[in-house]
Design a protein around this motif. Structure first.
Motif, PDB file in Angstrom:
ATOM      1  N   ARG A 513      54.911  37.636  55.039  1.00 33.87           N
ATOM      2  CA  ARG A 513      55.996  38.024  54.539  1.00 33.87           C
ATOM      3  C   ARG A 513      56.028  38.442  52.817  1.00 33.87           C
ATOM      4  O   ARG A 513      56.303  39.410  52.490  1.00 33.87           O
ATOM      5  N   ALA A 514      55.055  37.451  52.424  1.00 35.30           N
ATOM      6  CA  ALA A 514      54.857  37.566  50.861  1.00 35.30           C
ATOM      7  C   ALA A 514      54.236  38.811  50.649  1.00 35.30           C
ATOM      8  O   ALA A 514      54.371  39.369  49.640  1.00 35.30           O
ATOM      9  N   ALA A 540      42.235  37.253  36.512  1.00 36.43           N
ATOM     10  CA  ALA A 540      43.388  37.477  37.149  1.00 36.43           C
ATOM     11  C   ALA A 540      43.151  36.249  38.192  1.00 36.43           C
ATOM     12  O   ALA A 540      42.402  36.075  39.058  1.00 36.43           O
ATOM     13  N   LEU A 541      44.708  35.608  38.100  1.00 32.18           N
ATOM     14  CA  LEU A 541      44.779  34.475  39.047  1.00 32.18           C
ATOM     15  C   LEU A 541      45.948  34.825  39.921  1.00 32.18           C
ATOM     16  O   LEU A 541      47.045  34.933  39.075  1.00 32.18           O
ATOM     17  N   ILE A 542      45.953  34.563  40.910  1.00 33.11           N
ATOM     18  CA  ILE A 542      47.418  34.914  41.941  1.00 33.11           C
ATOM     19  C   ILE A 542      48.401  33.531  41.841  1.00 33.11           C
ATOM     20  O   ILE A 542      47.793  32.456  41.787  1.00 33.11           O
ATOM     21  N   PHE A 557      47.872  27.415  49.597  1.00 37.84           N
ATOM     22  CA  PHE A 557      48.157  28.634  50.310  1.00 37.84           C
ATOM     23  C   PHE A 557      46.496  29.287  50.510  1.00 37.84           C
ATOM     24  O   PHE A 557      46.415  30.014  51.401  1.00 37.84           O
ATOM     25  N   ILE A 558      45.718  29.345  49.578  1.00 36.25           N
ATOM     26  CA  ILE A 558      44.264  30.027  49.492  1.00 36.25           C
ATOM     27  C   ILE A 558      43.461  29.416  50.548  1.00 36.25           C
ATOM     28  O   ILE A 558      43.106  30.177  51.479  1.00 36.25           O
ATOM     29  N   ILE A 570      45.303  39.606  50.996  1.00 38.30           N
ATOM     30  CA  ILE A 570      45.602  38.921  49.514  1.00 38.30           C
ATOM     31  C   ILE A 570      44.620  39.552  48.385  1.00 38.30           C
ATOM     32  O   ILE A 570      44.862  40.005  47.429  1.00 38.30           O
ATOM     33  N   GLY A 571      43.301  39.467  48.957  1.00 41.22           N
ATOM     34  CA  GLY A 571      42.352  39.871  47.828  1.00 41.22           C
ATOM     35  C   GLY A 571      42.479  41.599  47.539  1.00 41.22           C
ATOM     36  O   GLY A 571      42.410  41.726  46.155  1.00 41.22           O
TER      37      GLY A 571
END
Length: 758
Positions: A513-514, A540-542, A557-558, A570-571
């Motif tokens: 969903r995210a 860059a960091l999520i 979550f990773i 995600i990547g």
């Protein structure tokens, strides 16, 4: 062709080449150098003459200012200080000032008072007055000229002017003070003595310094308007090119000597090489060939006991090398697979052990041990205590392992593997480990030292249960155990059977969903060059802004995204978002953008195509993008990784190796990768202020990577003493909280603006 014939040809060719190099390379070089030295000598002499003139002018101007900005002189030209001349001016004072005359002009430019040195002058009083009138008219006509040399009836004259002011240099201007000096033979002789050159002064039409060569001599003309405001005069002198003449003479004698020496050297070398070198080398070559054929390191070269020359020493050294080959091979393998501190096997050894036992046993009992808040232990009690705790845990794991296998897989993480053990067999060991650690902490006064333990019974025979899945399950259970309170034992089977597993399923649903609802956000951490301070790049960091749970840690979550196969999606989002957000900043501030890529993204082959499309759509320069590969990926399929890196290089993207020092890579692996930058893991930096081993290891890594031509980023620099160590031993870039934590885009923009204003 026999070796003796080859040697004769080689020696002859080398002598010819040597002579040829001398004649065609060295000789022209020395001639050019001698000419250059002569040119430099001329330039030096020009500079000396110009500096001497400038100093003489400056000295006169300083004296002029001292007299012109003086209340007494100011009152004198106003007619209020009649005693000024008697008190201050005499022929001796002119001699001390090294001038021939002083003229005080009033406000209208007429001569108020003038005095000459009588010595050396033969002017009559009318001639004096005419000369003074001429000087005054020149000063009035060209008020902007402060110093000049002009042609008078009595030869060239140098004069300088300054307005007459009060001592505080306030006005109004009441007149002009003129000091002058005849450019006489005495003047030229004085300059020649100072510059040690035979100088001459004369009129010239040259506007720039002229250097000409005639009759083997260098003639120099320096126009004096390079020093004085306005003049048609110049200084001339002649320089003899001594360096060139000496060099040519020396080279002629040298070439004759080389011919005779070369002939003698040719004959001497032939005999010496054959007698001393060739014969023995042929013997050693034959013996080495035999050893190569036999492939037996127990064989040795024969040694001539009566000889102690270098060839025999080489033969003896080769025997020592042969004797040490097996020990060296074993030592290298041991270091590649063993942790230096605890002497336990490392993560690479775990993967090899798993590959070996999974074919034999249906399941494997797994214990994962992770110390709680170990950084606090290091900070509070020191790294010596922290290292002692790690060594103690390693000893207890070895005590309980029986026929199993234990290893250190992270800074404060350990793993225990035992084929065919069940949870009932694993739990007592886990409880004893927790009790042992608690007892050790009590004895040593280390309060708050606890551990979280995860258990798993892994079905190793399942074809899809790989080593990555084993480690992923262990990471999940350790994360769940820490989230539920730390200092406890939790099994993966409990997660599957209870609410923890449902939370994992919920996490998967929330992650999907995210991605759809754009709940992710990028933070950027600057990568800086300390001296001079400049931001060189950003990583860059999520971050995940969950609508209910708030910000969810990437450490949670990773790993789950990796396990569930969502990391590629995600990547791709990170790649698109980072390039779009940083496109203008990268160009404006000359930065590079660094993004992370996972092993799964490399394996599924989707990353490269997406990268090319995004770079093209956003018109982003590929050379400004760094793709970070974590060190743990190096221990996987090396060929696949090499192909991936080659593809990135073809696009123009640069490659960084992240978290160096905590995974399984070695320098031998790094040689086969086309890396541009190494990011040294923060665990190396944490202990450098207290741990001698960490300092020596980090210093050695810096030296090695600089020698290999690799750029370096040191991660985790938080304290000034850590920064000082890094700056002392390297030119590494810095990434850490000492300069900035990861910040959202808006804060990064403010940070970059502040940097520009510094």
């Amino acid at each position: 062709m026999r070796i003796r014939t080859k040697l004769m040809i080689a020696v002859a060719l080398n002598i010819l080449i040597f002579v040829g190099v001398i004649f065609f390379v060295v000789r022209p070089y020395f001639i050019e150098q001698s000419m250059e030295r002569d040119r430099l000598a001329v330039d030096s002499q020009i500079a000396s003459v110009t500096e001497t003139l400038a100093n003489r002018k400056s000295s006169l101007e300083r004296t002029l200012v001292d007299w012109a900005a003086w209340n007494d002189a100011y009152a004198f030209v106003q007619g209020k200080n009649e005693a000024f001349v008697d008190s201050n001016i005499s022929e001796a004072s002119l001699d001390n000032l090294n001038v021939n005359a002083m003229l005080f002009l009033n406000r209208d430019g007429d001569v108020h008072y003038a005095t000459f040195q009588k010595q050396g002058l033969s002017l009559t009083e009318p001639e004096h007055q005419a000369f003074l009138t001429d000087i005054a008219s020149r000063v009035r006509a060209d008020a902007n000229t402060r110093s000049t040399i002009y042609e008078s009836e009595y030869g060239p004259v140098f004069y300088a002017t300054h307005p007459i002011l009060q001592s505080d240099r306030s006005g109004p201007v009441e007149g002009t003070l003129v000091m002058l000096e005849f450019v006489s033979s005495h003047f030229v002789a004085d300059l020649s003595a100072q510059t040690k050159l035979p100088l001459a002064v004369g009129l010239t039409e040259a506007t720039d310094t002229m250097i000409t060569s005639r009759d083997g001599l260098t003639h120099v003309v320096i126009p004096l308007d390079t020093v004085y405001d306005k003049t048609d005069y110049g200084i001339t002198f002649v320089v003899e090119p001594t360096h060139y003449a000496n060099t040519v003479s020396m080279l002629r004698l040298g070439m004759v000597a080389l011919v005779f020496l070369g002939t003698g050297l040719f004959l001497s070398l032939l005999w010496t090489f054959h007698r001393v070198v060739i014969r023995r080398l042929m013997e050693i070559g034959g013996e080495l060939k035999q050893i190569t054929v036999e492939r037996d390191s127990r064989l040795r070269l024969s040694i001539d006991a009566g000889s102690r020359d270098e060839i025999e020493q080489m033969a003896a050294s080769m025997n020592e090398v042969l004797a040490a080959l097996e020990d060296t091979r074993a030592e290298v393998l041991d270091k590649a697979y063993r942790d230096a501190l605890t002497q336990l096997p490392n993560r690479l050894a775990v993967e090899d052990y798993f590959a070996a036992v999974r074919k034999t046993y249906r399941h494997i009992g797994v214990i994962g041990l992770d110390l709680d808040d170990f950084r606090r232990i290091n900070d509070q009690f020191g790294h010596r205590t922290g290292d002692a705790a790690l060594i103690y845990i390693a000893s207890r794991l070895n005590f309980y392992k029986e026929e199993g296998f234990v290893a250190r897989i992270g800074a404060d993480e350990f793993i225990f593997l035992h084929p065919n053990w069940t949870l009932e067999e694993l739990r007592p060991v886990a409880r004893r480990l927790m009790k042992d650690l608690a007892d050790w902490a009590d004895v040593n006064g280390v309060t708050g030292l606890t551990t979280t333990i995860g258990l798993d019974v892994f079905a190793s025979h399942h074809p899809h249960h790989t080593y990555e899945i084993l480690m992923g399950r262990l990471d999940v259970v350790l994360h769940e155990a820490k989230l539920s309170g730390k200092n406890r034992v939790l099994s993966f089977q409990e997660i599957e059977d209870g609410s923890h597993y449902l939370q994992t399923l919920e996490m998967e649903r929330d992650l999907r969903r995210a991605l759809e609802e754009d709940e992710f956000e990028l933070y950027y951490q600057p990568i800086v060059s300390p001296h001079p301070f400049a931001v060189r790049g950003v990583e860059a960091l999520i971050r995940w802004n969950h609508p209910v749970k708030g910000q969810v840690s990437p450490g949670l979550f990773i790993p789950i995204a990796e396990q569930l196969g969502l990391i590629s999606d995600i990547g791709r989002w990170v790649l698109r978002q980072a390039v779009r957000e940083m496109r203008e900043h990268v160009t404006r501030h000359e930065l590079f953008l660094s993004i992370n890529v996972s092993k799964r993204q490399i394996a599924d082959g989707s990353f490269l195509g997406e990268l090319e499309r995004i770079l093209h759509d956003q018109t982003f320069n590929p050379s400004n993008l760094h793709v970070e590969i974590t060190e743990s990926e190096v221990g996987g399929n090396l060929y696949e990784l090499q192909q991936f890196i080659s593809s990135l290089k073809a696009i123009g993207v640069k490659i960084s190796l992240d978290d160096f020092g905590v995974g399984t890579s070695s320098l031998s692996f790094l040689q086969s990768l086309q890396l541009d930058l190494i990011k040294i893991d923060q665990n190396f930096v944490k202990g450098i202020t207290e741990n001698t081993f960490d300092r020596a290891l980090l210093e050695g890594l810096y030296q090695t990577f600089h020698t290999l031509g690799l750029d370096i980023v040191t991660e985790g620099v938080e304290r000034p003493e850590q920064l000082a160590f890094v700056l002392e031993h390297s030119s590494s870039l810095i990434q850490g909280y000492h300069y900035s934590k990861p910040v959202p885009l808006s804060q990064l923009e403010n940070y970059l603006k502040k940097v520009v204003m510094l």
